[in-house]
Design a protein around this motif. Sequence first.
Motif, PDB file in Angstrom:
ATOM      1  N   UNK A  36      19.288 -20.190 -43.921  1.00 50.38           N
ATOM      2  CA  UNK A  36      20.560 -19.889 -43.249  1.00 50.38           C
ATOM      3  C   UNK A  36      20.322 -19.169 -41.930  1.00 50.38           C
ATOM      4  N   UNK A  37      19.440 -18.208 -41.942  1.00 46.51           N
ATOM      5  CA  UNK A  37      19.145 -17.490 -40.704  1.00 46.51           C
ATOM      6  C   UNK A  37      18.440 -18.430 -39.715  1.00 46.51           C
ATOM      7  N   UNK A  38      17.478 -19.191 -40.213  1.00 45.01           N
ATOM      8  CA  UNK A  38      16.774 -20.142 -39.344  1.00 45.01           C
ATOM      9  C   UNK A  38      17.760 -21.123 -38.703  1.00 45.01           C
ATOM     10  N   UNK A  39      18.728 -21.520 -39.496  1.00 41.55           N
ATOM     11  CA  UNK A  39      19.727 -22.482 -38.994  1.00 41.55           C
ATOM     12  C   UNK A  39      20.520 -21.874 -37.836  1.00 41.55           C
ATOM     13  N   UNK A  40      20.854 -20.621 -37.941  1.00 42.59           N
ATOM     14  CA  UNK A  40      21.620 -19.984 -36.873  1.00 42.59           C
ATOM     15  C   UNK A  40      20.747 -19.690 -35.654  1.00 42.59           C
ATOM     16  N   UNK A  41      19.463 -19.463 -35.846  1.00 45.16           N
ATOM     17  CA  UNK A  41      18.569 -19.337 -34.693  1.00 45.16           C
ATOM     18  C   UNK A  41      18.533 -20.674 -33.943  1.00 45.16           C
ATOM     19  N   UNK A  42      18.495 -21.745 -34.697  1.00 45.69           N
ATOM     20  CA  UNK A  42      18.527 -23.072 -34.058  1.00 45.69           C
ATOM     21  C   UNK A  42      19.860 -23.313 -33.362  1.00 45.69           C
ATOM     22  N   UNK A  43      20.944 -22.859 -33.974  1.00 47.72           N
ATOM     23  CA  UNK A  43      22.259 -23.009 -33.339  1.00 47.72           C
ATOM     24  C   UNK A  43      22.260 -22.297 -31.994  1.00 47.72           C
ATOM     25  N   UNK A  44      21.690 -21.112 -31.953  1.00 48.22           N
ATOM     26  CA  UNK A  44      21.604 -20.365 -30.700  1.00 48.22           C
ATOM     27  C   UNK A  44      20.746 -21.125 -29.679  1.00 48.22           C
ATOM     28  N   UNK A  45      19.626 -21.641 -30.146  1.00 50.94           N
ATOM     29  CA  UNK A  45      18.760 -22.434 -29.266  1.00 50.94           C
ATOM     30  C   UNK A  45      19.508 -23.641 -28.704  1.00 50.94           C
ATOM     31  N   UNK A  46      20.283 -24.284 -29.552  1.00 54.19           N
ATOM     32  CA  UNK A  46      21.048 -25.450 -29.100  1.00 54.19           C
ATOM     33  C   UNK A  46      22.070 -25.050 -28.042  1.00 54.19           C
ATOM     34  N   UNK A  47      22.753 -23.942 -28.249  1.00 58.23           N
ATOM     35  CA  UNK A  47      23.745 -23.501 -27.273  1.00 58.23           C
ATOM     36  C   UNK A  47      23.079 -23.208 -25.925  1.00 58.23           C
ATOM     37  N   UNK A  48      21.938 -22.524 -25.974  1.00 55.99           N
ATOM     38  CA  UNK A  48      21.224 -22.234 -24.724  1.00 55.99           C
ATOM     39  C   UNK A  48      20.745 -23.523 -24.053  1.00 55.99           C
ATOM     40  N   UNK A  49      20.274 -24.453 -24.845  1.00 54.23           N
ATOM     41  CA  UNK A  49      19.750 -25.704 -24.290  1.00 54.23           C
ATOM     42  C   UNK A  49      20.868 -26.547 -23.689  1.00 54.23           C
ATOM     43  N   UNK A  50      21.999 -26.611 -24.381  1.00 50.29           N
ATOM     44  CA  UNK A  50      23.141 -27.363 -23.850  1.00 50.29           C
ATOM     45  C   UNK A  50      23.563 -26.761 -22.512  1.00 50.29           C
ATOM     46  N   UNK A  51      23.549 -25.434 -22.423  1.00 48.28           N
ATOM     47  CA  UNK A  51      23.922 -24.784 -21.165  1.00 48.28           C
ATOM     48  C   UNK A  51      22.980 -25.210 -20.038  1.00 48.28           C
TER      49      UNK A  51
END
Lengths: 172, 494
Positions: free
Chosen positions: B343-358
């Motif tokens: 669950x935590x790893x998934x949210x780290x990836x979510x953060x990475x995705x948001x930064x990458x999309x930006x």
Amino acid sequence: MRPPRFERRREILVFAVGNESRGDDGLGPLIKRHLEKSLVDIPSIDFLEDFQFQVEHVYDLMDRVIVLLIDAHLQLSKSCRLEQVMPIRDPSLTTHALNPAGLLWLYETVVGKMPPPTFLLAVQGQEFGLGSGLSATGLQNFSEAASWGGRLLREPDLSFWIREAGRGEGGA
Amino acid sequence: MYERLETAENPEGLRRVVVDPISRVEGHGKITLLMDANHEVRQARLHIVEFRGFERFIEGRPYWELPVLVQRLCGICPVSHHLAAAKAIDQIVGVDQLTPSAEKIRRLMHYAQVLQSHALHFFHLASPDLLFGYDSELGRRNIFGVLAQFPDIALQGIELRKFGQEVIRCLTGKRIHGTSAIPGGVNKHLSRSDRDHLIAWVPSIVVAAKKAEELSKRLFLSDPRHQSFATIQSNYLSLNREDGAMDLYHGGLWLKDQSGKLLLRNIDYRSYADLLREEVKSWTYMKFPFVESMGSSEGWYRVGPLARLNNAAEIDTPMAEAARRDFISLAGGRPLSATLGYHWARMIELLHCAETVQLLLDDEDVLCGSLTTVGEPRPEGIGVIEAPRGTLFHHYQVDDQGLVTRANLIVSTTNNNQAMNESVRQVASCYLDGHEPDEGLLNHLEVAIRAYDPCLSCATHALGKMPLELEILNPNGERNFHISRNVSDASSSI
């Protein structure tokens, strides 16, 4: 100041759901597209379509003055029906096929205020098989529902829509 | 480790306990337990009861249909299948390198999809267990409970999903089952007006993603039980870049063992068939992939966020990288094996995705530039991508007419099949052994499955009609115990 995600938002939302691969289930999107072309002179309408109501559609309802939902229906006695939708806590929230009342309840719960006045134009369908086109009944009801929808959107006044919803099923 | 619980010796005379369906996952599955007279668990299995058949019915179809067809595998992660098929088709048309614009547009679509999928899972499926506890009161431990007590968290999840879906719609025309990838590239740019709209929105998405990561970390660390619950030792498989950095769109195959030893480094995924085998068992429709050279007992592995975080040498966006360092520091240099760490790893990836999309939205290549490349046709193509749930393999062979003659798909969740079974057995051993199974205890089994965010597909259930029913039958087939659960009243009755 409007948040960036709402910068392009218009006052009226026409939101159709349905799957064109399933016969008359495509009535909603087809009517929406017809209205989009025929009401091009009205700049205050946003048009949206999707397969089903989903939780993220809460965002699509924000910052609206009035909302018209369009969806096919299985068991109307006439061609179409207009009803005002009220928020109702509903277990469909736990599936991938939220119903309109559940969507409004979700809006009220997470946004913390009443959703915009929302009306559902339900259109009677007959054939919903995978791969089938519109039935003859669906085609006929498409015309009546599109006509009714056009009249509503040319007069997006809440009291008028409430009166129209009070007419029950029909539309002509 | 818990293989002894795969098949009971002398199952006759054992009591059968069934959890059907598993709730708050995508798709359908069930768990069965065989228990003896002392309530000791002798067998625990996760059964996947769906059969899709895509690999057979796409035979004979022209290859250019595949990126559109295979999206219908799923309504949650269709973009992953779209892009995995597209990567395979690129090879069939002889393209090994896309134009910069095409690759960045595909990456934008992919990272947006991972973002929205991860948000949906954490906020709407997993959060009730994490916020209230695995055995908290049933009436509260559901999405309605989250909405009542944490409406702001629910709204955050909705916005993250909305943003991801909106990026996908802008690129493919629809939120679900749109089209963008074509053989050798993509079919259009992101429009400047759509880009301007999204780029104004994305800073708030990055903030929301950071809050989600902090929440998931806090929840994971809040209860010492989370470190051991459903925890198993395993290998970890993922795609990484050549330098070992995380890359969800493209890379080579990396495999680490439970100690962190690197077993495979940057292997060309087109040789996956030399590396992996899939075992079939009679009691489930889902296969069991494993690394052939290690054998089925030792060669199974985990994929998805936990594996990706454990395998990555680095994440190339700053906030996610800082979170990754926090994450791996917990296990002191070894991979973090805690299943709830997903669950935590998934949210780290979510953060990475948001930064990458930006970053990608700020790149002019998504607005203009050449979109396609051509090459010499080939009879075979293999596309591998890191879908939200893990490594996804699409493999196609075509004839001279371009019609598919053979297809093989290893769907992400399939890779985790053995791991999910092991986690269920761990929970059964640690929590259910010796106890009469009640709803709270049985939910422990479901919590273990949910951590993997399985996509079991959702083709067959009746919409809105999913009661949960538990029956305990004695060896004579007579019902000893019955409990049912209906979401609408969120109560159980005996």
